[in-house]
Design a protein around this motif. Structure first.
Motif, PDB file in Angstrom:
ATOM      1  N   GLU A   1       0.931  -1.203  -0.097  1.00 55.55           N
ATOM      2  CA  GLU A   1       0.025   0.018  -0.013  1.00 55.55           C
ATOM      3  C   GLU A   1       1.011   1.154  -0.042  1.00 55.55           C
ATOM      4  OE1 GLU A   1      -3.189   0.135   0.634  1.00 55.55           O
ATOM      5  OE2 GLU A   1      -4.111  -1.976   1.915  1.00 55.55           O
ATOM      6  N   PRO A   2       0.920   1.775  -0.950  1.00 55.78           N
ATOM      7  CA  PRO A   2       1.314   3.405  -0.838  1.00 55.78           C
ATOM      8  C   PRO A   2       1.527   3.969   0.593  1.00 55.78           C
ATOM      9  CG  PRO A   2       0.948   3.550  -3.174  1.00 55.78           C
ATOM     10  CD  PRO A   2       0.253   2.282  -1.899  1.00 55.78           C
ATOM     11  N   GLU A   3       0.820   4.084   0.963  1.00 55.51           N
ATOM     12  CA  GLU A   3       0.190   5.031   2.052  1.00 55.51           C
ATOM     13  C   GLU A   3       1.278   4.363   3.578  1.00 55.51           C
ATOM     14  OE1 GLU A   3      -1.761   3.380   0.620  1.00 55.51           O
ATOM     15  OE2 GLU A   3      -4.558   3.814   0.936  1.00 55.51           O
TER      16      GLU A   3
ATOM     17  N   TYR B   1       4.040   3.674   3.217  1.00 52.06           N
ATOM     18  CA  TYR B   1       5.635   4.337   3.038  1.00 52.06           C
ATOM     19  C   TYR B   1       4.860   6.125   3.132  1.00 52.06           C
ATOM     20  CZ  TYR B   1       6.713  -0.074   1.593  1.00 52.06           C
ATOM     21  OH  TYR B   1       6.599  -1.032   1.300  1.00 52.06           O
ATOM     22  N   GLY B   2       4.214   6.404   4.096  1.00 52.95           N
ATOM     23  CA  GLY B   2       3.159   7.793   3.559  1.00 52.95           C
ATOM     24  C   GLY B   2       2.800   8.381   2.229  1.00 52.95           C
ATOM     25  N   ASN B   3       2.877   8.222   1.434  1.00 59.16           N
ATOM     26  CA  ASN B   3       2.176   8.715   0.407  1.00 59.16           C
ATOM     27  C   ASN B   3       0.645   8.391  -0.311  1.00 59.16           C
ATOM     28  OD1 ASN B   3       4.750   8.600  -0.575  1.00 59.16           O
ATOM     29  ND2 ASN B   3       5.305   7.081  -0.966  1.00 59.16           N
ATOM     30  N   SER B   4       0.295   9.171  -0.680  1.00 60.13           N
ATOM     31  CA  SER B   4      -1.057   8.456  -1.311  1.00 60.13           C
ATOM     32  C   SER B   4      -2.118   7.704  -1.658  1.00 60.13           C
ATOM     33  CB  SER B   4      -1.789  10.534  -1.626  1.00 60.13           C
ATOM     34  OG  SER B   4      -0.920  10.498  -2.735  1.00 60.13           O
ATOM     35  N   ALA B   5      -2.761   7.245  -1.570  1.00 64.64           N
ATOM     36  CA  ALA B   5      -3.826   6.166  -1.605  1.00 64.64           C
ATOM     37  C   ALA B   5      -3.340   5.915  -3.405  1.00 64.64           C
ATOM     38  CB  ALA B   5      -4.928   6.023  -1.878  1.00 64.64           C
ATOM     39  N   ASN B   6      -3.130   4.536  -3.989  1.00 64.23           N
ATOM     40  CA  ASN B   6      -3.175   4.825  -5.965  1.00 64.23           C
ATOM     41  C   ASN B   6      -3.001   3.018  -5.551  1.00 64.23           C
ATOM     42  OD1 ASN B   6      -1.860   4.208  -7.857  1.00 64.23           O
ATOM     43  ND2 ASN B   6       0.039   5.961  -7.972  1.00 64.23           N
ATOM     44  N   ILE B   7      -4.738   3.434  -6.183  1.00 60.73           N
ATOM     45  CA  ILE B   7      -5.060   1.275  -6.164  1.00 60.73           C
ATOM     46  C   ILE B   7      -4.807   0.936  -7.486  1.00 60.73           C
ATOM     47  CG2 ILE B   7      -7.480   2.380  -7.503  1.00 60.73           C
ATOM     48  CD1 ILE B   7      -6.975  -1.097  -4.987  1.00 60.73           C
ATOM     49  N   SER B   8      -4.021   1.480  -8.533  1.00 64.51           N
ATOM     50  CA  SER B   8      -3.898   0.893  -9.924  1.00 64.51           C
ATOM     51  C   SER B   8      -1.998   0.586  -9.550  1.00 64.51           C
ATOM     52  CB  SER B   8      -3.946   1.353 -10.906  1.00 64.51           C
ATOM     53  OG  SER B   8      -2.831   3.123 -10.390  1.00 64.51           O
ATOM     54  N   LEU B   9      -1.468   1.793  -8.828  1.00 62.84           N
ATOM     55  CA  LEU B   9      -0.201   1.129  -7.785  1.00 62.84           C
ATOM     56  C   LEU B   9       0.099   0.044  -7.764  1.00 62.84           C
ATOM     57  CD1 LEU B   9       2.879   1.698  -8.170  1.00 62.84           C
ATOM     58  CD2 LEU B   9       2.668   3.274  -6.123  1.00 62.84           C
ATOM     59  N   PHE B  10      -0.805   0.057  -6.299  1.00 68.92           N
ATOM     60  CA  PHE B  10      -0.764  -0.834  -5.326  1.00 68.92           C
ATOM     61  C   PHE B  10      -1.387  -2.508  -5.729  1.00 68.92           C
ATOM     62  CE2 PHE B  10      -4.332  -3.778  -2.630  1.00 68.92           C
ATOM     63  CZ  PHE B  10      -3.535  -4.091  -2.218  1.00 68.92           C
TER      64      PHE B  10
END
Ligand code: ZN
Ligand code: ZN
Length: 183
Positions: free
Chosen positions: A109-111, A113-122
């Motif tokens: 989950e990008p979250e 690492y403190g990044n904003s949610a990104n479903i396609s990256l996830f």
């Protein structure tokens, strides 16, 4: 080849379905099914000090579910954070040339690492890890090609660097291994 997918703890159905679809596409002559049963996370697998679940403990429990199916391989998918004793964490674990694999979505989950949610990256990361661990069960070892899905990922950067496809060398080896399975 048939791959069963087992939900371990809470995982969104849509995520399971996306991984299922991609796994059937990536591996030749393969169908995959999501099992109706769900393995709930056992307290015995939880390490209080680490705040993580013991990966090998869960892998053994996932193995039990394979017996109830006609599948050749089983992939457990969990949102829990996993560890193996020698390492801080594990993205996943599998039996080399075996039947059982397990992946954790926790650190994908990008979250995390403190990044904003990104479903396609996830989802992309989850598919890479699923393909990687199933690749091990088919007998593929780690690959030195950093863009190959079978390259070892120590960090999320390593996961992002690789593709969810096999390099030519692994691809050839994979076809041979799958052929051998059928003879
Ligand atoms: Zn690996
Ligand atoms: Zn490779």
């Amino acid at each position: 080849m048939k791959i069963a997918i087992l939900q371990v703890g809470m995982v969104e159905q849509s995520v399971l379905r996306r991984i299922q679809g991609s796994v059937s596409q990536v591996f030749p002559h393969t169908e995959s099914v999501i099992l109706k049963e769900v393995l709930s996370l056992p307290q015995e697998a939880y390490d209080d000090k680490r705040g993580q679940y013991n990966s090998s403990f869960l892998l053994d429990l996932v193995r039990e579910y394979l017996k109830k199916t006609d599948a050749n391989k089983i992939l457990g998918i969990t949102s829990a954070d996993l560890y193996v004793p020698q390492l801080n964490f594990a993205f996943g674990e599998a039996e080399l040339q075996g039947k059982v694999a397990l992946i954790s979505l926790h650190r994908l989950e990008p979250e995390f690492y403190g990044n904003s949610a990104n479903i396609s990256l996830f989802l992309e990361r989850a598919i890479k890890e699923a393909v990687h661990e199933i690749g091990h069960t088919l007998g593929l070892n780690h690959c030195s090609n950093r863009s190959c899905v079978m390259s070892f990922s120590n960090t999320i950067g390593d996961v992002d660097r690789k593709k969810w496809e096999f390099c030519q060398k692994c691809s050839k080896q994979l076809s041979k291994l799958i052929d051998n399975m059928h003879h």
